[in-house]
Design an enzyme around this catalytic site. Structure first.
Site, PDB file in Angstrom:
ATOM      1  N   THR A  91       0.871  -1.181   0.000  1.00 38.77           N
ATOM      2  CA  THR A  91       0.000   0.000   0.000  1.00 38.77           C
ATOM      3  C   THR A  91       0.900   1.221   0.000  1.00 38.77           C
ATOM      4  OG1 THR A  91      -1.789  -1.108   1.177  1.00 38.77           O
ATOM      5  CG2 THR A  91      -1.736   1.295   1.294  1.00 38.77           C
ATOM      6  N   LYS A 122       0.262   5.736   8.373  1.00 47.48           N
ATOM      7  CA  LYS A 122       0.927   5.967   7.084  1.00 47.48           C
ATOM      8  C   LYS A 122      -0.103   6.056   5.963  1.00 47.48           C
ATOM      9  CE  LYS A 122       1.853   2.464   4.592  1.00 47.48           C
ATOM     10  NZ  LYS A 122       2.249   1.258   3.847  1.00 47.48           N
ATOM     11  N   LYS A 140      -7.235   1.251  -2.730  1.00 47.06           N
ATOM     12  CA  LYS A 140      -6.849   0.867  -1.367  1.00 47.06           C
ATOM     13  C   LYS A 140      -6.997   2.048  -0.414  1.00 47.06           C
ATOM     14  CE  LYS A 140      -5.250  -1.466   2.112  1.00 47.06           C
ATOM     15  NZ  LYS A 140      -3.944  -2.113   2.279  1.00 47.06           N
TER      16      LYS A 140
END
Lengths: 305, 305
Positions: free
Chosen positions: B106, B249, B181
């Site tokens: 990701t 993140k 995502k």
């Protein structure tokens, strides 16, 4: 230990007050289950199909309450609950001692406690029993019913509630049903924000929102809101399953309760601001999924085409 | 129209880079599906079970890439992706022309575009294909895989991806997998806030959180987070299914992308602040459900007992 008062089985006479979208379907389910139901509603024009199905009509709240073993109420706002339950012409003043009151409106926990206490003084049991499951759940008798009140009162109510819902949980003393329903609304509020922010991002990134749902719907992002309301928002259907103005009422009750308990709920506070913006933009009678409109309005496309 | 390059069936030689919790299970599933897999990881100590299952070891990223038909990468942060994919000793520089690169980390959509372009110049196909489904999905081969890249590259990758996941959707050009995502993470972020605020409210109102879940879990408040992470939070289990620091993140990548697109996402911005607070309180290596801790810390009980 035989109960002092009979359980609310189909022999019980039911007074039913409030024939909104939810109330109408619920009254019909009680009739189907064999209960003798007497209905009253502020606008009796809504009573047509319920009367056709065999209900009797009462001309006032007091009349509906007077002859009933069980009085079920499902009205609009806490002010309506106070008026219908605690007013001089209300249910508590006119219900028979030994009867059972079940308020199924989503309302204030403190008001539920007040009703239970006023009822107790008159020898009446009272439960707060708000529901979730929407118009479909009310129609199919598959509601989730969250109940606050004395265990004996819950035991009495259970057979009747089983005609209305499939998930029936006693949550604790008076007010606990309302608190549980507020938990439900608190969870939904931020879930809705997440789902609609996801939609806005998908659109702005040039993705196909239906393809995105295919990727994320069945995983850790999955929710009832994502499966049911995101597709409506994608296809421009902001029609009400649940009204913005009712949701905003619930959010505000929850925020007030949270404040009383010294609780900061920043997600819920954000939802309150966004839904107030939606109401200010004329969205009070849209469905809750219309939240995507205020998010979009706050971020106009940089290069509109 | 026969493809110019063979599809990534079990005849393909796979270079696999990154043996974290996810990568290890995924490499094992490729071995089970019959692929010849050569692995490399920054800490080769993690490679034990993968080597025991028949993988070959490569001493460097370049070595893993050089002999492969397909190179799969799943590393940590965007800086790692840049280093492993675009660095002088990286995959793009050392993979064979005609090979296929699949980055499953990701990461940033813009970085995915950059990788695809650098690969194209060398005659290499590249896909961004981040996953959701967690450690369990990786182990069981039931991941959702969100793919960005050219349709031909997606067609080549599909047989290999089918060994890793069950929901495999081509979302669009390079970067689209990452964008999808990020949608997933955006939805989860506010859903988590709602679920944990609901828990906090339930506790403070004196409800039994398990009974509340019984009432609200199957209805409109329902979500994967409510069914799976609320119970862990209720019972004090803040162990990581997904690390707070990795989620933060992802949230930050999504916020940066949103800002670039002129998009305000107030729910996601709130999640960023709350998760930063959680990290500041020492929670970086807890599971994302530990969000309840910062909410509780912000609202200490008025009368602690």
């Amino acid at each position: 230990m035989a109960p002092a008062v009979p359980a609310a089985g189909p022999a019980a006479r039911v007074g039913f007050i409030g024939l909104g979208v939810m109330g109408r379907s619920m009254a019909l389910n009680l009739l189907r289950a064999g209960y003798a139901v007497t209905v009253h509603s502020r606008t009796m024009a809504k009573a047509g199909d319920v009367l056709a199905a065999g209900a009797a009509a009462a001309g006032s709240v007091a009349a509906a309450a007077r002859s009933a073993d069980v009085v079920v109420t499902i009205v609009g706002f806490p002010a309506d609950v106070r008026d219908v339950l605690l007013g001089p012409d209300g249910v508590v003043a006119h219900a028979r001692p030994g009867s059972l009151i079940i308020d199924m409106t989503t309302s204030e926990p403190a008001l539920a406690v007040e009703i239970a206490e006023a009822a107790r003084v008159r020898g009446i049991d009272a439960l707060d029993a708000p529901v979730s499951g929407g118009d479909v759940g009310a129609r199919n008798g598959t509601l989730s019913i969250m109940v606050g009140g004395a265990p004996e009162a819950f035991a009495r109510a259970r057979p009747l509630l089983a005609a209305l819902g499939t998930t029936i949980v006693h949550q604790g003393p008076p007010g606990s049903g309302q608190h549980t329903k507020l938990c439900n609304q608190i969870v939904i509020a931020s879930t809705m924000i997440g789902v609609m922010e996801g939609l806005l991002y998908a659109r702005r990134a040039g993705l196909d929102p239906d393809a995105v749902l295919a990727s994320i719907g069945a995983g850790a992002a999955g929710s009832w809101t994502l499966s049911n309301l995101y597709p409506r928002a994608v296809h421009g259907d902001d029609a009400p399953g649940f009204y913005v103005r009712h949701f905003l009422k619930d959010i505000r009750i929850a925020l007030a309760e949270a404040e009383r308990m010294g609780l900061r709920l920043p997600g819920l506070a954000l939802a309150e601001r966004l839904y107030q913006d939606l109401v200010d933009q004329g969205g009070a009678l849209l469905g809750t999924q219309a939240l995507h409109r205020v998010l979009e309005a706050a971020s106009p496309p940089a290069n509109p085409r």
